[in-house]
Design an enzyme around this catalytic site. Structure first.
Site, short mmCIF file in Angstrom:
data_model
loop_
_atom_site.label_atom_id
_atom_site.label_comp_id
_atom_site.label_asym_id
_atom_site.label_seq_id
_atom_site.Cartn_x
_atom_site.Cartn_y
_atom_site.Cartn_z
N ARG A 62 27.81 48.86 36.17
CA ARG A 62 28.27 49.08 34.79
C ARG A 62 27.49 48.22 33.80
O ARG A 62 27.38 48.57 32.62
CB ARG A 62 29.78 48.87 34.70
CG ARG A 62 30.55 49.95 35.45
CD ARG A 62 32.05 49.73 35.41
NE ARG A 62 32.49 48.62 36.20
CZ ARG A 62 32.85 48.67 37.49
NH1 ARG A 62 32.80 49.82 38.13
NH2 ARG A 62 33.24 47.60 38.13
N GLU A 99 35.37 37.71 46.33
CA GLU A 99 36.71 37.20 46.60
C GLU A 99 36.85 36.88 48.09
O GLU A 99 37.39 35.84 48.47
CB GLU A 99 37.74 38.23 46.15
CG GLU A 99 39.08 37.61 45.83
CD GLU A 99 40.06 38.64 45.29
OE1 GLU A 99 39.62 39.75 44.92
OE2 GLU A 99 41.25 38.31 45.25
P1 AMP Z 1 33.52 38.46 39.74
O1 AMP Z 1 32.26 38.20 40.52
O2 AMP Z 1 34.76 38.08 40.50
O3 AMP Z 1 33.47 37.86 38.36
O4 AMP Z 1 33.67 40.03 39.59
C1 AMP Z 1 32.95 40.70 38.62
C2 AMP Z 1 32.48 42.06 39.08
O5 AMP Z 1 33.49 42.76 39.80
C3 AMP Z 1 32.11 42.90 37.89
O6 AMP Z 1 30.92 43.62 38.19
C4 AMP Z 1 33.29 43.82 37.69
O7 AMP Z 1 32.88 45.11 37.35
C5 AMP Z 1 34.04 43.83 39.02
N1 AMP Z 1 35.48 43.56 38.87
C6 AMP Z 1 36.15 42.47 39.32
N2 AMP Z 1 37.47 42.55 39.06
C7 AMP Z 1 37.65 43.72 38.40
C8 AMP Z 1 38.81 44.38 37.83
N3 AMP Z 1 40.04 43.84 37.86
N4 AMP Z 1 38.61 45.57 37.22
C9 AMP Z 1 37.37 46.11 37.14
N5 AMP Z 1 36.26 45.55 37.67
C10 AMP Z 1 36.39 44.37 38.29
#
Ligand code: AMP
Length: 179
Positions: A62, A99
């Protein structure tokens, strides 16, 4: 200028996707809304216009959509940061934390030159693990990360603080509580 809309209303929330307890913040509804998409891009680029940005780096997938629009508005180039094995030329690879577990992302080795000014973008920051990996790749090529911007922040999860601890300015447009 027309009145601005509340971008949170343009984002669809899907409970328990992709697994129980997660609320997926779906920006396809924002992207499909001409007024909201334009407003989001305009708000994201506004502070960067006079900074002489050379490249916008977008995180798969995205971040490509937003990054292409931002690059166009800034008169900058666009650089993709992709999951491993997708880029055809020689790459630099970086592990990043998810995660549960880790994965690897890549950038073309010649996508950025030392000293180039770069904006990093993605749709959402949660733990910040993905963006942290991207920041490290950009810095490994010697480029300067001027700012990282996201449409959505999930502040309770702490990704913004993780990036700020790396010395990266973070900008986001809307916040949602929880995961
Ligand atoms: P992070 O590495 O945990 O910051 O996760 C970010 C990535 O995971 C981004 O590319 C987001 O598109 C996706 N992502 C994580 N959590 C969500 C959520 N609750 N809704 C949509 N996309 C998420």
């Amino acid at each position: 200028m027309s009145a601005s809309i509340d971008l949170t209303t343009a984002i669809r929330s899907i409970p328990d996707y992709p697994k129980p307890g997660i609320i997926f913040r779906d920006i396809t509804t924002l992207l499909g809304n001409a007024v909201a998409f334009r407003q989001a891009v305009d708000e994201l680029v506004a502070p960067y216009k006079a900074l002489g940005i050379d490249k916008v780096a977008g995180i798969e997938a995205r971040g490509f959509i937003l990054g292409g629009a931002l690059a166009h508005q800034l008169g900058a180039g666009f650089v993709p940061i992709r999951k491993k094995g997708k880029l055809p030329h020689q790459t630099v690879r970086m592990a990043y934390s998810l995660e549960y577990g880790t994965d690897e992302m890549e950038i073309h080795v010649d996508a950025l030159k030392p000293g180039e000014k770069v904006i990093l973008t993605d749709d959402l920051i949660a733990t910040g693990g993905t963006a942290e990996g991207a920041v490290k790749l950009i810095r490994q090529l010697g480029a300067e990360i001027v700012s990282a911007c996201f449409v959505i922040d999930l502040p309770e999860i702490g990704g913004r603080k993780k990036l700020e601890a790396l010395g990266v300015e973070v900008r986001t447009l809307v916040e949602f509580a929880g995961h």
